[in-house]
Scaffold this active site. Structure first.
Site, short mmCIF file in Angstrom:
data_model
loop_
_atom_site.label_atom_id
_atom_site.label_comp_id
_atom_site.label_asym_id
_atom_site.label_seq_id
_atom_site.Cartn_x
_atom_site.Cartn_y
_atom_site.Cartn_z
N ARG A 246 126.76 36.86 64.57
CA ARG A 246 126.16 36.54 65.85
C ARG A 246 125.97 37.81 66.68
O ARG A 246 126.65 38.82 66.47
CB ARG A 246 127.04 35.56 66.63
CG ARG A 246 127.29 34.24 65.93
CD ARG A 246 128.20 33.37 66.78
NE ARG A 246 128.44 32.06 66.17
CZ ARG A 246 129.46 31.78 65.37
NH1 ARG A 246 130.35 32.74 65.06
NH2 ARG A 246 129.61 30.58 64.86
N LYS B 257 132.87 32.93 68.21
CA LYS B 257 132.47 31.80 69.05
C LYS B 257 133.45 30.64 68.95
O LYS B 257 133.75 29.98 69.95
CB LYS B 257 131.07 31.33 68.64
CG LYS B 257 130.51 30.21 69.51
CD LYS B 257 129.11 29.84 69.07
CE LYS B 257 128.55 28.72 69.93
NZ LYS B 257 127.16 28.35 69.51
N HIS C 7 118.86 35.57 67.72
CA HIS C 7 119.74 34.62 67.04
C HIS C 7 119.12 34.08 65.75
O HIS C 7 119.83 33.61 64.86
CB HIS C 7 120.07 33.45 67.97
CG HIS C 7 121.21 32.60 67.47
ND1 HIS C 7 122.51 33.04 67.44
CD2 HIS C 7 121.23 31.35 66.95
CE1 HIS C 7 123.29 32.09 66.95
NE2 HIS C 7 122.54 31.06 66.64
N ARG D 122 120.43 35.28 62.46
CA ARG D 122 121.56 34.57 61.85
C ARG D 122 121.06 33.50 60.90
O ARG D 122 121.64 33.29 59.82
CB ARG D 122 122.43 33.97 62.95
CG ARG D 122 123.68 33.23 62.45
CD ARG D 122 124.66 33.04 63.59
NE ARG D 122 125.70 32.07 63.31
CZ ARG D 122 126.81 32.32 62.61
NH1 ARG D 122 127.01 33.53 62.12
NH2 ARG D 122 127.72 31.39 62.42
N HIS E 264 130.91 29.18 60.08
CA HIS E 264 130.57 27.82 60.50
C HIS E 264 131.75 26.89 60.24
O HIS E 264 132.35 26.92 59.16
CB HIS E 264 129.32 27.32 59.76
CG HIS E 264 128.07 28.00 60.19
ND1 HIS E 264 127.45 28.97 59.46
CD2 HIS E 264 127.31 27.84 61.31
CE1 HIS E 264 126.36 29.38 60.09
NE2 HIS E 264 126.26 28.72 61.21
N TYR F 129 121.75 25.93 60.02
CA TYR F 129 121.40 27.34 60.02
C TYR F 129 120.79 27.80 58.70
O TYR F 129 120.53 28.97 58.51
CB TYR F 129 122.64 28.19 60.32
CG TYR F 129 122.91 28.33 61.79
CD1 TYR F 129 122.51 29.47 62.48
CD2 TYR F 129 123.56 27.32 62.50
CE1 TYR F 129 122.76 29.60 63.84
CE2 TYR F 129 123.82 27.45 63.85
CZ TYR F 129 123.41 28.59 64.51
OH TYR F 129 123.65 28.71 65.86
#
Length: 366
Positions: free
Chosen positions: A222, A249, A305, A308, A331, A340
């Site tokens: 990220r 995150k 982003h 990613r 994740h 994603y």
């Protein structure tokens, strides 16, 4: 008559036989003039006691105080308090600071928090456009950004009501939020990566942003993780290495494997003797460089982003399974990983053909 002097708190002497009482009690002005200090003192003390005991007088004073609070408690001032007492303690303090600044630049910020209605918020969200200088200035903000700003406003009102005991109602509860939309599927198209890197190389901080973008693609890290990456967190040995991420995150540290290309990117960067951030650049500066390079490269609708998405999809195209890919990307759930992951149909078709050819060579029926 001599000059006025302070005899006691709230009592002013204007002469040998003139004592004026002048004091404020909960915002209410009280005055009176007497021949002696004793009389003035008794009047002052009695008024204080009477106002403290008289419920009618107290209600009048409370109403005055309430009107003053309503007028003074603008959203802008409340946002300042929120940023200091609430936002500063969050991991997302820096990104939330940009949202708070965006709110404070709006007309809504000048209104009292007691008088902001659902219609005010709807009008604010409807009129939202990019107001920062750059290629995208004047364009409408995305529905996702509007939802995030609405969520921030909602939390500000919740904190004001529950923690600061302000008698306000949350206007977000009475509006229909913009649609969250579908997960983004944007990936780098043919030639976009080369054109983007070519334009980024012209930036004044190219030595930072070019390797940062390349590493984002190789590792699927990220933007915030890259900005928080420190040289001491890197372990590189030849064509492989690791990057330890402490501030992620989801709140859990993660060790990202570095392939030969990632090691080459980092190895080519100048490393300060004292260490420090690998990519010493602020988010606003990075955003401005990204937008200008994208415009010059003729690339539309690509966000940082999205790199990613690109990096995660490439992991699958290399043959990694979901568990392996999730260990790299961080994740928490396979569904989040699926959001994603956007594999190219062309790559899948080639893989299907290769599998079919392998079966045919092995003499197995198709």
């Amino acid at each position: 008559m001599g000059k006025t002097r302070v005899a006691e708190r709230g009592i002013y002497q204007r002469g040998p036989y003139s004592f004026q009482v002048k004091l404020m009690v909960d915002g209410h002005l009280i005055t009176g003039t007497f021949d002696s200090l004793e009389e003035a003192r008794a009047y002052r003390n009695s008024k204080r006691a009477a106002l403290a005991l008289d419920p009618d007088a107290q209600r009048v004073l409370d109403a005055r105080v309430k009107r003053h609070e309503v007028k003074a408690a603008t959203l802008s001032l409340v946002l300042d308090r929120y940023q200091k007492e609430v936002s500063a303690k969050k991991k997302s303090a820096e990104s939330e600071a940009h949202k708070i600044a965006r709110l404070k630049r709006s007309k809504l910020a000048a209104k009292s928090i007691y008088r902001i209605t659902a219609d005010d918020v709807v009008a604010f969200l409807k009129e939202l456009k990019r107001d920062q200088p750059g290629p995208l200035q004047g364009q409408p903000l995305s529905a996702t950004t509007k939802r995030k700003l609405a969520a921030l406003i909602s939390h500000v009102f919740t904190i004001a009501r529950k923690r600061w005991r302000m008698d306000v109602s949350n206007p977000i509860a009475d509006i229909e939020l913009p649609s969250a939309g579908r997960p983004r599927k944007r990936r780098l198209e043919d030639g976009e990566e080369q054109r983007l890197l070519h334009e980024l190389a012209k930036a004044r901080q190219a030595a930072i942003v070019v390797p940062m973008v390349r590493l984002a693609i190789e590792t699927a890290m990220r933007q915030g993780e890259l900005l928080a990456l420190d040289w001491k967190d890197l372990r590189i040995s030849g064509k492989h290495g690791t990057a330890t991420l402490h501030d992620t995150k989801n709140g859990e540290p993660r060790i990202v494997p570095l392939n030969a290309t990632a090691c080459e990117i980092l190895g080519a960067m100048p490393r300060p003797l004292k260490g420090g951030p690998v990519f010493p650049i602020r988010t606003p500066a990075l955003r401005a460089i990204w937008e200008l390079a994208s415009e010059r490269a003729g690339i539309q609708g690509l966000r940082f982003h999205d790199l990613r998405h690109e990096g995660t999809s490439r992991l699958f195209e290399l043959g990694l399974d979901r568990i392996e890919a999730a260990a790299i990307t961080g994740h928490k759930t396979l569904q989040m990983l699926a959001d994603y992951t956007h594999l190219r149909a062309e790559r899948l078709a080639r893989k299907m053909n290769e599998a079919a050819n392998s079966l045919e060579l092995a003499g197995r029926p198709l």
